[in-house]
Design a protein around this motif. Sequence first.
Motif, mmCIF file in Angstrom:
data_model
loop_
_atom_site.group_PDB
_atom_site.id
_atom_site.type_symbol
_atom_site.label_atom_id
_atom_site.label_comp_id
_atom_site.label_asym_id
_atom_site.label_seq_id
_atom_site.Cartn_x
_atom_site.Cartn_y
_atom_site.Cartn_z
ATOM 1 N N ALA A 709 0.823 -1.324 -0.441
ATOM 2 C CA ALA A 709 0.096 -0.393 -0.426
ATOM 3 C C ALA A 709 1.110 1.632 0.033
ATOM 4 C CB ALA A 709 -0.834 -0.342 1.171
ATOM 5 N N GLY A 710 2.258 0.738 0.426
ATOM 6 C CA GLY A 710 3.022 2.378 0.188
ATOM 7 C C GLY A 710 2.753 2.654 1.457
ATOM 8 N N TRP A 711 3.874 4.058 2.020
ATOM 9 C CA TRP A 711 3.803 4.921 2.954
ATOM 10 C C TRP A 711 3.982 6.335 2.341
ATOM 11 C CZ3 TRP A 711 7.144 1.651 0.335
ATOM 12 C CH2 TRP A 711 8.330 2.728 -0.129
ATOM 13 N N ASP A 712 3.411 7.128 3.330
ATOM 14 C CA ASP A 712 3.526 8.484 3.362
ATOM 15 C C ASP A 712 4.785 9.146 2.084
ATOM 16 O OD1 ASP A 712 1.390 8.475 4.860
ATOM 17 O OD2 ASP A 712 2.386 10.288 6.475
ATOM 18 N N GLY A 713 5.021 9.903 1.345
ATOM 19 C CA GLY A 713 5.577 10.073 0.651
ATOM 20 C C GLY A 713 6.201 8.641 -0.691
ATOM 21 N N SER A 714 5.471 7.730 -1.011
ATOM 22 C CA SER A 714 5.504 7.342 -1.783
ATOM 23 C C SER A 714 5.213 7.427 -2.890
ATOM 24 C CB SER A 714 5.720 5.999 -1.705
ATOM 25 O OG SER A 714 3.947 4.964 -1.502
ATOM 26 N N SER A 715 5.959 6.376 -3.837
ATOM 27 C CA SER A 715 4.860 6.680 -5.322
ATOM 28 C C SER A 715 4.564 5.639 -6.209
ATOM 29 C CB SER A 715 5.768 7.743 -6.468
ATOM 30 O OG SER A 715 6.575 7.302 -6.509
ATOM 31 N N GLY A 716 3.619 5.459 -6.849
ATOM 32 C CA GLY A 716 3.422 3.954 -7.610
ATOM 33 C C GLY A 716 2.675 3.349 -6.484
ATOM 34 N N HIS A 717 2.485 1.842 -7.463
ATOM 35 C CA HIS A 717 1.200 0.918 -7.264
ATOM 36 C C HIS A 717 2.824 0.081 -6.290
ATOM 37 C CE1 HIS A 717 -1.491 -2.152 -6.596
ATOM 38 N NE2 HIS A 717 -1.302 -2.798 -7.267
ATOM 39 N N ALA A 718 2.876 -0.734 -5.366
ATOM 40 C CA ALA A 718 2.726 -1.168 -4.780
ATOM 41 C C ALA A 718 4.159 -1.403 -4.735
ATOM 42 C CB ALA A 718 2.412 -2.681 -4.557
ATOM 43 N N PRO A 719 5.054 -0.270 -4.310
ATOM 44 C CA PRO A 719 6.240 0.366 -4.298
ATOM 45 C C PRO A 719 7.635 -0.457 -3.900
ATOM 46 C CG PRO A 719 5.109 2.167 -2.887
ATOM 47 C CD PRO A 719 4.260 1.013 -3.276
ATOM 48 N N GLY A 720 7.069 -1.199 -3.045
ATOM 49 C CA GLY A 720 7.638 -2.236 -1.987
ATOM 50 C C GLY A 720 7.897 -3.478 -3.044
ATOM 51 N N PHE A 721 7.175 -3.979 -3.533
ATOM 52 C CA PHE A 721 7.757 -5.053 -4.423
ATOM 53 C C PHE A 721 8.028 -5.030 -5.609
ATOM 54 C CE2 PHE A 721 4.416 -6.168 -1.834
ATOM 55 C CZ PHE A 721 4.637 -7.745 -1.486
ATOM 56 N N PRO A 722 9.140 -5.589 -6.377
ATOM 57 C CA PRO A 722 9.583 -5.630 -7.506
ATOM 58 C C PRO A 722 9.100 -5.114 -8.780
ATOM 59 C CG PRO A 722 10.957 -7.123 -6.099
ATOM 60 C CD PRO A 722 9.476 -7.079 -5.477
ATOM 61 N N LYS A 723 9.084 -4.580 -9.516
ATOM 62 C CA LYS A 723 8.039 -4.539 -10.679
ATOM 63 C C LYS A 723 8.251 -6.133 -11.644
ATOM 64 C CE LYS A 723 7.117 -0.329 -9.364
ATOM 65 N NZ LYS A 723 6.090 -0.170 -8.388
ATOM 66 N N ASN A 724 9.171 -6.763 -11.227
ATOM 67 C CA ASN A 724 9.151 -7.816 -12.703
ATOM 68 C C ASN A 724 8.440 -9.082 -11.488
ATOM 69 O OD1 ASN A 724 10.290 -7.068 -14.646
ATOM 70 N ND2 ASN A 724 12.278 -6.613 -14.218
ATOM 71 N N GLY A 725 7.920 -10.128 -12.323
ATOM 72 C CA GLY A 725 7.737 -11.131 -11.348
ATOM 73 C C GLY A 725 6.556 -11.262 -10.055
ATOM 74 N N TRP A 726 6.602 -9.263 -9.797
ATOM 75 C CA TRP A 726 5.201 -9.332 -8.497
ATOM 76 C C TRP A 726 3.703 -8.946 -9.642
ATOM 77 C CZ3 TRP A 726 4.885 -11.507 -3.943
ATOM 78 C CH2 TRP A 726 6.329 -12.868 -3.607
ATOM 79 N N THR A 727 2.783 -9.291 -9.584
ATOM 80 C CA THR A 727 1.427 -8.900 -9.685
ATOM 81 C C THR A 727 0.249 -8.961 -8.630
ATOM 82 O OG1 THR A 727 1.332 -9.944 -11.852
ATOM 83 C CG2 THR A 727 -1.009 -8.840 -10.667
ATOM 84 N N VAL A 728 0.654 -7.658 -7.969
ATOM 85 C CA VAL A 728 0.124 -6.790 -6.129
ATOM 86 C C VAL A 728 -1.310 -6.503 -6.282
ATOM 87 C CG1 VAL A 728 1.066 -6.734 -4.279
ATOM 88 C CG2 VAL A 728 2.620 -7.231 -5.947
ATOM 89 N N ARG A 729 -2.213 -6.742 -6.163
ATOM 90 C CA ARG A 729 -3.661 -6.673 -5.702
ATOM 91 C C ARG A 729 -4.145 -5.782 -4.938
ATOM 92 N NH1 ARG A 729 -7.633 -10.383 -9.079
ATOM 93 N NH2 ARG A 729 -8.881 -8.762 -9.161
ATOM 94 N N VAL A 730 -3.875 -4.813 -4.819
ATOM 95 C CA VAL A 730 -4.370 -4.419 -3.080
ATOM 96 C C VAL A 730 -6.104 -3.795 -2.887
ATOM 97 C CG1 VAL A 730 -3.467 -2.589 -1.178
ATOM 98 C CG2 VAL A 730 -1.839 -3.724 -3.178
#
Length: 737
Positions: A709-730
């Motif tokens: 879900a991110g944190w204050d100031g983060s950007s983009g969807h699921a910023p703590g997961f790699p973009k390659n290999g991960w599909t993250v639905r929240v």
Amino acid sequence: MTPTAAVAPAAPIDRHALVTRHNVSLTAIDRHAPIMLGNGDLGFTADITGLQTFPEQYSELAPLLTMAQWAWHSFPNPNGYTEQDGLIDVPVPGRGEQPYAWMKSWAVAETQPAYTWLRANPHRFSLSRIGLTFADGKPLDFAKVADTRQTLDLWSGALTSRFTYDGQPVEVVTRVHPTLDMVMVEIASPLVAANGLGVQVRYPGVNPAINPDPTTFEASDAQSLSIVASDTGDVHIRRTLDDTTYYSSITASGKIEQSGADTFRVVSSGRDRLTVMVRFDQQAQAPATPAYSAGVQATTAHWNGFWTQGGAVDFTGSTDPRAAELERRVVLSQYLSAVNGAGELPPQEEGLFSNSWYGKFHLEMHPWHAGWQAMWGHPDMLERSLPWYVGNLDNARAEAARHHVKGAWWPKMVGPEGRNSPSLVSPFIMWQQPHPILLAELVWRAEKDPAVLDRYGELVEATADLLASWPIEHEGRLNLGTPMIPAQENYDPLTTVNPTFEVEYFRWALETAQAWRERKGQARRADWDQALARIAPPPMKDGLYLPIENLPDFWETAMSDACRKHAAAAQCKNRDHPSFLMAYGFIPGARIDPAAMRRTFEAVEQTWDVRQTWGWDFPMMAMTAARIGEPEKAVNWLFADLKNNQWGVTGMTPRVHLDEHADELVPVSAGAGGVEMAVNPDGPGYRRAAETYFPSNGSLLMAVGLMAAGWDGSSGHAPGFPKNGWTVRVEGLTPAP
């Protein structure tokens, strides 16, 4: 800064599919992992029969217990020990000597028994043992149990256990009622009518050893049992253990009879089906027990609501081979936390599964157990335990006054009465002090309801007063410590000063308390602002953050050959929790330089003795990795292949300690044929201290919540997961601070 909203998926997550694909299934006994049922305030540990029929088949660290948040007992205190008997004066720079519940060594207890009594009391105990039996009192023979198939349906909260006994089919369905402290059992088998297969309910005494199993069935003059009321299919019982009294009701579709001083037996009245409900209460006049069918409906509705009303993360479509396992850990951790970490008290580290530290709870662990609940759309669960702090404000204020500071001082290892327990470490731990502010803030972020400010405003104010007044004036700044032990517990309390995490956490919580005042239309507190401006900076040397300020050569020593080879333990402090990383992970430390924290993180990866990291260390490191822009490392640390990060079939992780004397074989049981040995599940050199450690589960959820879900100031969807290999639905998650 406005929290970054999680990106909604194109279509709703199929919650039923997400949850039920991780139902727990067993086809044989896992001696380390009986399945748990519960409602947050009552926990019931079930064996392969769905009840507690064969406790001897399980590890001595996995006792089959029925424990409640309210069920506490104390042994007699003929010497009249009080808290004062566990205190000694400790020098505090600039403030003279102050009383602390400090044991300088474990040997002190041998000459001063007050320490032992104060540590061990009060303690949690088990309310009952509920198992299968026959009408003639003959116990079941485990050798005759075959074809075992057991499934925990997470969606409905029902545990279904199927097996054959002596060739005959048996089905047992077990539930725990969501709002009553009641175990519900349904047995279907030809043996019920033909052979009198039924249920035995035993009410134990308290084992003086207490840990991990507080159960004993040895007779004692200190315990008594009496029938308060009896009717067809219903018996109401009063149970007394020393000065502790509780009540229990047995309601059944069959015949209930007392079969011993502490035992009742329930058998069918000629039918192949038997229902039994065993209820526990503190009140003599308990409300009427609902019908069995109503209890089933209430349990199903409760768990349906839990899974549909809170947050969810779904990794369907991910190509990383670890995604399905992470999803399993996440789902099972939600369940286990709802059972063990959502009651009227802060949870103990082993929840309602077994006892460690006498069943007392460690307040520094409260966010790791339960902080995720507010982030994942269940602030009501977290709020079940927050009133404990409000109710103990007077005690906490008295503790602060004893140390000549303002506000509320929160103990570490504590029971419901709020008294600190004597220890080598506990009295000097201080990172729990900001926790009430963090937990209240997480509830506020989830609800944004002004009523939250009213409910916890006094708690936040009193806690902030401590944070502003406890640091010690020194050369124009405010130091944290001495005496103090940081979250990384391997430092001398009489010399430790300014741990990196704690100096940032105190500042973060003070700034958050000011924000609470501003939300209520109040002016900022000038004394808090003065403290904010003067709290010592996070210590650093050569571009790396130090664990504590008074160990400037920490990294030079940690990088030496001796420390890399674990050859000089006394000098090497690169072990235990790398808690300084929490200053930019667990919280967003305002004074932390991300580049310096990235270098420090890399230094930990290169030099840390990870053999004795604990279950919450891995998610904690993942949170830091996410914030410094290393999502691949965040995932890697969630899957660190280390002893305290092994996830069993039920979603529990063990607590394993280094022990050079631990052998390849360990004893598993002692019977007439002698001691049975088995292969040490953790290998030589390691000793298993507990079969479960619930901060592992809660911290995983906190980390995955931040990463998804991110944190204050983060950007983009699921910023703590790699973009390659991960599909993250929240869905339904609140970003982290």
